[in-house]
Design a protein around this motif. Structure first.
Motif: not given
Length: 235
Positions: A106-119
């Motif tokens: 999940l962290e890899t995907a959040a970083r890739r998509d620049s989804r800061l809230g999720t990260l």
């Protein structure tokens, strides 16, 4: 009327969890949504209700009931939101190493998509997992990163949602991050606000209507138009 989606239900519950006088109404809304899901005969809708119900049970400390509701294989084919709730179940069951494996993807995907809230949410969950493993160095490193991301965005909820367990870690990392002390102050203010809320009377008719419409998936603007109030009041 359609049963609200998992995100709508989850956000409604998150709002209610910060205000104890809203908890019973949130439970009632969840029960109504469960009835609608059953009538729809949609397994997906039923799963959404079960996952959000499990989150409520976890917050109530009823871990066994939550596990019985969503089962050991809840991460399979689940949405990101559902996986994050399953992570909270794993943490409540003291299974931090399983949490690390699940959050890594999940962290890899959040970083890739620049989804800061999720990260930020993922990092705070990783903090809890590291602390459960007694890996304080990793917990400190992760909370410092989470603070650095959250502070410029004024993102408070991601940390508040993880509860008072983060307070000790924030106190420990105050020398490492200029943001730790302000967040500790926010935890204190939140605790005081929650205490004051418990002494308040029942919800007003408008407050009740707002929460019901949120559960139906309406936006703040739509709620304001429906109730003839300002958008600010809906918040």
């Amino acid at each position: 009327m359609h049963a609200p989606g998992s995100l709508q239900l989850y956000l409604t519950w998150q709002e209610a969890s910060r205000s104890p006088c809203l908890l019973e109404l949130a439970r009632d809304l969840l029960a109504d949504a469960a009835q609608l899901a059953d009538r729809s005969e949609s397994p997906r809708q039923r799963r959404r209700i079960d996952v959000v119900s499990a989150e409520l049970l976890i917050r109530d400390g009823n871990v066994v009931a939550a596990a019985n509701l969503i089962g050991p294989d809840s991460a399979e084919g689940a949405t990101e939101l559902e996986k994050l709730i399953f992570v909270r179940l794993l943490l409540a069951q003291d299974r931090p190493r399983v949490v690390d494996s699940l959050l890594a993807h999940l962290e890899t995907a959040a970083r890739r998509d620049s989804r800061l809230g999720t990260l930020i949410t993922i990092l705070t969950l990783r903090v809890r997992a590291a602390e459960a493993r007694n890996d304080k160095a990793a917990a400190d490193r992760l909370i410092v990163e989470a603070l650095a991301l959250a502070a410029p965005q004024r993102s408070v909820r991601s940390l508040l949602d993880e509860g008072p367990g983060l307070v000790e870690i924030l106190q420990r990392t105050t020398p490492m991050s200029v943001y730790a002390r302000p967040y500790l102050d926010k935890f204190g203010a939140f605790s005081e606000e929650a205490g004051e809320t418990r002494t308040q009377g029942p919800l007003s008719k408008t407050e009740t209507s707002i929460l019901e419409l949120v559960a139906q998936g309406m936006s703040n603007r739509e709620i304001a138009h429906r109730l003839s109030i300002t958008v600010g009041t809906t918040k």
